[in-house]
Design an enzyme around this catalytic site. Structure first.
Site, mmCIF file in Angstrom:
data_model
loop_
_atom_site.group_PDB
_atom_site.id
_atom_site.type_symbol
_atom_site.label_atom_id
_atom_site.label_comp_id
_atom_site.label_asym_id
_atom_site.label_seq_id
_atom_site.Cartn_x
_atom_site.Cartn_y
_atom_site.Cartn_z
ATOM 1 N N LEU A 85 0.860 -1.184 0.000
ATOM 2 C CA LEU A 85 0.000 0.000 0.000
ATOM 3 C C LEU A 85 0.902 1.242 0.000
ATOM 4 O O LEU A 85 1.170 1.835 1.045
ATOM 5 C CB LEU A 85 -0.899 -0.037 1.243
ATOM 6 N N ALA A 86 1.414 1.582 -1.166
ATOM 7 C CA ALA A 86 2.418 2.638 -1.262
ATOM 8 C C ALA A 86 2.462 3.109 -2.718
ATOM 9 O O ALA A 86 2.947 2.391 -3.582
ATOM 10 C CB ALA A 86 3.791 2.108 -0.829
ATOM 11 N N GLU A 87 1.919 4.294 -2.961
ATOM 12 C CA GLU A 87 1.725 4.730 -4.344
ATOM 13 C C GLU A 87 3.039 5.094 -5.036
ATOM 14 O O GLU A 87 3.193 4.857 -6.241
ATOM 15 C CB GLU A 87 0.729 5.894 -4.403
ATOM 16 N N GLN A 135 -5.430 3.160 -6.998
ATOM 17 C CA GLN A 135 -6.784 2.738 -6.637
ATOM 18 C C GLN A 135 -7.795 3.888 -6.637
ATOM 19 O O GLN A 135 -8.922 3.733 -7.085
ATOM 20 C CB GLN A 135 -6.713 2.091 -5.250
ATOM 21 N N PHE A 136 -7.376 5.027 -6.118
ATOM 22 C CA PHE A 136 -8.212 6.229 -6.109
ATOM 23 C C PHE A 136 -7.338 7.425 -6.443
ATOM 24 O O PHE A 136 -6.252 7.572 -5.857
ATOM 25 C CB PHE A 136 -8.838 6.459 -4.723
ATOM 26 N N ASP A 140 -7.616 10.243 -5.423
ATOM 27 C CA ASP A 140 -7.409 10.951 -4.154
ATOM 28 C C ASP A 140 -6.102 10.543 -3.465
ATOM 29 O O ASP A 140 -5.594 11.266 -2.614
ATOM 30 C CB ASP A 140 -8.573 10.638 -3.209
ATOM 31 N N ILE A 147 -3.233 9.536 -5.136
ATOM 32 C CA ILE A 147 -2.126 9.509 -6.089
ATOM 33 C C ILE A 147 -0.929 10.311 -5.567
ATOM 34 O O ILE A 147 0.200 10.146 -6.005
ATOM 35 C CB ILE A 147 -2.583 10.049 -7.466
ATOM 36 N N PRO A 153 1.150 10.473 -2.920
ATOM 37 C CA PRO A 153 2.473 9.957 -2.534
ATOM 38 C C PRO A 153 3.362 9.653 -3.752
ATOM 39 O O PRO A 153 4.581 9.596 -3.626
ATOM 40 C CB PRO A 153 2.148 8.668 -1.769
ATOM 41 N N HIS A 179 -12.843 10.256 -1.807
ATOM 42 C CA HIS A 179 -13.092 9.229 -2.827
ATOM 43 C C HIS A 179 -13.770 9.858 -4.031
ATOM 44 O O HIS A 179 -14.434 9.167 -4.795
ATOM 45 C CB HIS A 179 -13.957 8.091 -2.271
#
Ligand SMILES: Cc1ncc(C[n+]2csc(CCOP(=O)(O)OP(=O)(O)O)c2C)c(N)n1
Ligand SMILES: [Mg+2]
Length: 733
Positions: free
Chosen positions: A461-463, A485-486, A488, A490, A492, A533
């Site tokens: 879990l790390a953009e 995934q979202f 919102d 993006i 990172p 979201h």
């Protein structure tokens, strides 16, 4: 004492068996000194040139030379891969770069092999050596190195994927790989504070990747000392818990000891055991750069203490002490380097600068134009098994089908992101205990089952991890199609998206490229999506040269544009509106495995003569509703234009429409101020002013955040009624 040369192989072998000098021969030790001395002299010469204003910036590798030479002796140019940082001059020299090539970057020459005059000196890029284009953000190279190592492993497992193919980006991307290759990545002590460093450690450790980390610890990050950066003041202690690593902590001013550490580490990586980590203690005898004066924060006593560990003098003393070179020999060597350097400096100062008209070269691929007719094909809808036309499918269905067919066609495609796999615990799938997930919106459902877990897998879990690794993979020739995934979340990945992925080609003067695809679920109108979201924000990305930005409004366009995104040779941000994923609006039958829509070509959703309404994404169905209503009620004929692609965008279609209607509205779901519509409006005002009969109107979200309560969401996001009112007012103007 006369200079002794040791060419006798029996003598060399004897030294090696005796374990002396970590296995380095006397010739190698002399060569090490020559390279270190050259490195220091190039720095000194650049400093002089900067003071004479013959070059424009300087940052030195002084104090770090021994590490570079040790690494360069162990690793193989053009075979292993290198993500160095700006202090790695000695490494680049040891790998085969020349002082002349370095000075060309300093003067900003057209022939500078690193960047063609686009980057500061010491920003290395030597495609022939596999030294991958380096940037200035501290730490952004690390996750790319991870992706690079993953690509090597992937090609080793899928050698056919490395083959050339015509008709898409693969035609222009040579792939080379070796089963036992190592990826080198280096960084400073200060840079270990960047989050991306830890994300990278996590992934290489977990995946046992052959990445060789080198921390060049000179105890300072500009003026901030190591004990402020690093809890406890020693990075080795902090990372010791990562599994699968080989760790070394060495005196990086001693080339022999450091060579030993590199030899052991590289052997560990090559054998497939996992990553290695060398923590090398070095010194920084000069200030951080020529823009810094270290006397402001370091007392003389500290600097003098450092000077006793200078790798250059240490190595010189070592050669004398061991009888490898005498004073005369050292003088001769140094004199030769000085003379050669003078020639290189003279030549570099004569070098021709780049031509101003080349400034936009290589922002995008010079080989494959995604706006061209190569990417324009007709849909071919296969009949169902009963002979009837196949039923219309949602945007989600067609994106999934497109991904599937492209993966079938092109083995270089890998898909990863958060939750995109069907199931990471494969045995559950094998035992048929579960059905599998395939994305929170199910866009990648079934792909892992069909193509295997090395082609479709979950990321942490790390953009930044997702985009950074994708960039490294794409640089090597893979085609990562990754998911954020979202929208919102993006942010990172913003460093990678703003400073890395879209710049790889331009800053390396076409030496490297990274045509990855980033799919992102975007947008609101969700009734309960709330602030985090529902975001849009596409104009932030259309503002980045080098990045294609696509935003389809319907299933057919999504399929055609996604295929173009995958087959083209540029990085693409592919925005998928969540509200449109399963909407009745815009469903279509699957247009076949070769359907493509070129970038930068708008679609005229309906023709009209009175008002041009330019929009995209989820505003398209709302605009259509408003247009149909106003025609019914007032006979106003709206020409509705769906841009589909935001960078590049279809100026010709806009100009033709405005020329016809003389009235224009630009509408989007994102907030009004400084939004995407501002650029379109400004362009129209600039270039079509005399075609306008009314002011340009914009309809967009209010300058606030998307609220949870549906009444508030409705008030914030542009609705069909807002569009209707704007059309009416403009038609009456
Ligand atoms: C992301 C980012 N933040 C800040 C900077 C400005 N900057 C350049 S070098 C540097 C210090 C780096 O220190 P370290 O990692 O220890 O490397 P060293 O220069 O000491 O070799 C800083 C803060 C940058 N280039 N990138
Ligand atoms: Mg430092």
């Amino acid at each position: 004492m006369a200079t002794k040369t040791y060419t006798n192989s029996a003598e060399l072998a004897e030294q090696r068996t005796a374990g002396k000098y970590q296995g380095l021969s006397r010739e190698q030790l002399i060569e090490a000194y020559r390279l270190m001395y050259t490195s220091r002299k190039v720095d000194d010469r650049e400093i002089l040139l900067k003071r004479q204003q013959r070059i424009y910036f300087q940052i030195s590798g002084a104090g770090h030379e021994a590490i570079g030479v040790a690494a360069g002796f162990v690793l193989k140019p053009g075979y292993d891969w290198f993500y160095p940082y700006y202090r790695d001059r000695a490494l680049c020299l040891a790998l085969g770069a020349t002082p002349y090539e370095m000075l060309l970057e300093g003067v900003g020459a057209a022939d500078d092999p690193n960047s063609g005059g686009r980057q500061m000196p010491s920003h290395w890029s030597f495609p022939r050596l596999n030294v991958v284009t380096q940037s200035s953000p501290t730490g952004s190279q690390i996750l790319q190195a991870v992706g690079c190592a993953e690509a090597g492993r992937y090609f080793a497992a899928h050698p056919d994927a490395a083959k050339k193919a015509s008709g898409d980006y693969r035609e222009f991307k040579n792939v080379s790989f070796h089963d036992d290759e190592v990826t080198y990545v280096s960084l400073g002590d200060g840079t270990t504070s960047e989050g991306e460093f830890w994300e990278a450690l996590n992934t290489v450790s977990n995946r046992k990747l052959p990445v060789l980390f080198v921390i060049e610890d000179n105890e300072y990050a500009i003026s901030v000392p190591v004990e402020v950066q690093t809890a406890g003041g020693n990075i080795s202690r902090l990372v010791a818990g990562f599994p699968n690593f080989h760790f070394e902590e060495v005196d990086g001013t001693d080339p022999v000891e450091t060579y030993g550490a590199f030899a052991r580490s590289a052997a560990y990586c090559r054998a497939g055991n996992g990553p290695a980590f060398i923590h090398a203690h070095v010194i920084r005898p000069y200030s951080h750069s020529l823009s810094d004066d270290e006397r402001l924060y370091r007392p003389d006593t500290e600097r003098q203490k450092d000077a006793t560990r200078d790798p250059l003098t240490r190595t010189q003393m070592f050669l004398l002490r061991e009888g490898i070179l005498d004073e005369k020999g050292i003088n001769r060597l140094e004199q030769q380097v000085d003379e050669d350097l003078q020639v290189a400096v003279d030549q570099a100062l004569e070098a021709v600068p780049p031509k101003p008209e080349t400034v936009t070269d290589y922002v995008y691929s010079p080989d494959l134009d995604p706006t061209s007719s190569v990417f324009e094909t007709q849909p071919i809808v296969a009949a169902g098994s009963d002979g009837k036309k196949s039923a219309p499918k949602t945007m989600a269905d067609l994106i999934n089908a497109t991904l599937h067919d492209e993966m079938q066609r092109d083995e270089r495609i890998v898909i990863f992101g958060e939750d995109v796999a069907d199931c990471s615990r494969e045995q559950y799938l094998r035992d048929k205990q579960i059905k599998g997930k395939g994305g929170v919106f199910k866009l990648t459902a079934g792909l892992q089952c069909d193509f295997g877990s090395d082609r479709v897998f979950n990321s942490p879990l790390a953009e930044a991890n997702i985009v950074g690794r994708a960039t490294g993979m794409a640089t090597r020739g893979l085609k990562p199609v990754v998911e954020i995934q979202f929208f919102d979340y993006i942010w990172p990945a913003m460093m990678q998206l703003r400073d890395e992925l879209p710049l790889i080609r331009w800053r390396s003067n076409n030496g490297f490229s990274a045509p990855a695809v980033i799919r992102v679920a975007i947008g609101g109108y969700l009734t309960g999506g709330a602030i985090y979201h529902s975001q849009c924000g596409e104009s932030i990305f259309t503002h980045i040269p080098g990045l294609r930005v696509v935003f389809p409004s319907n299933a057919l366009d999504a399929a055609g544009l996604l295929r173009t995104a995958i087959r083209c040779d540029d990085p693409v941000l592919f925005l998928e509106h969540k509200r449109l994923y399963r909407e009745t609006f815009g469903r279509a039958a699957y247009p076949g495995p070769d359907y493509m829509v070129p970038f930068g070509k708008a679609k005229i959703v309906q023709e009209g003569t009175d008002v041009s309404l330019i929009t995209y994404g989820a505003v398209v169905p709302r605009a259509l509703q408003a247009a149909q209503k106003i025609e019914r009620e007032h006979g106003v004929k709206v020409e509705l234009i769906d841009l589909r692609c935001l960078n590049p965008f279809d100026w010709e279609t806009i100009a033709a429409s405005v020329g016809k209607t003389n009235r224009v509205i630009v509408a989007h779901e994102d907030t009004l101020s400084w939004g995407y519509g501002a650029e379109i409006a400004a362009r129209i005002a600039d270039q079509l002013f005399d075609r306008l009969d009314a002011p340009i109107r914009r309809v967009a979200a209010k300058d606030t955040f998307v609220a949870y309560q549906p009444i508030l969401e409705d008030a914030i996001l542009p609705q069909a009624d807002d569009l209707y009112r704007a059309i009416k007012e403009l038609a009456e103007y």
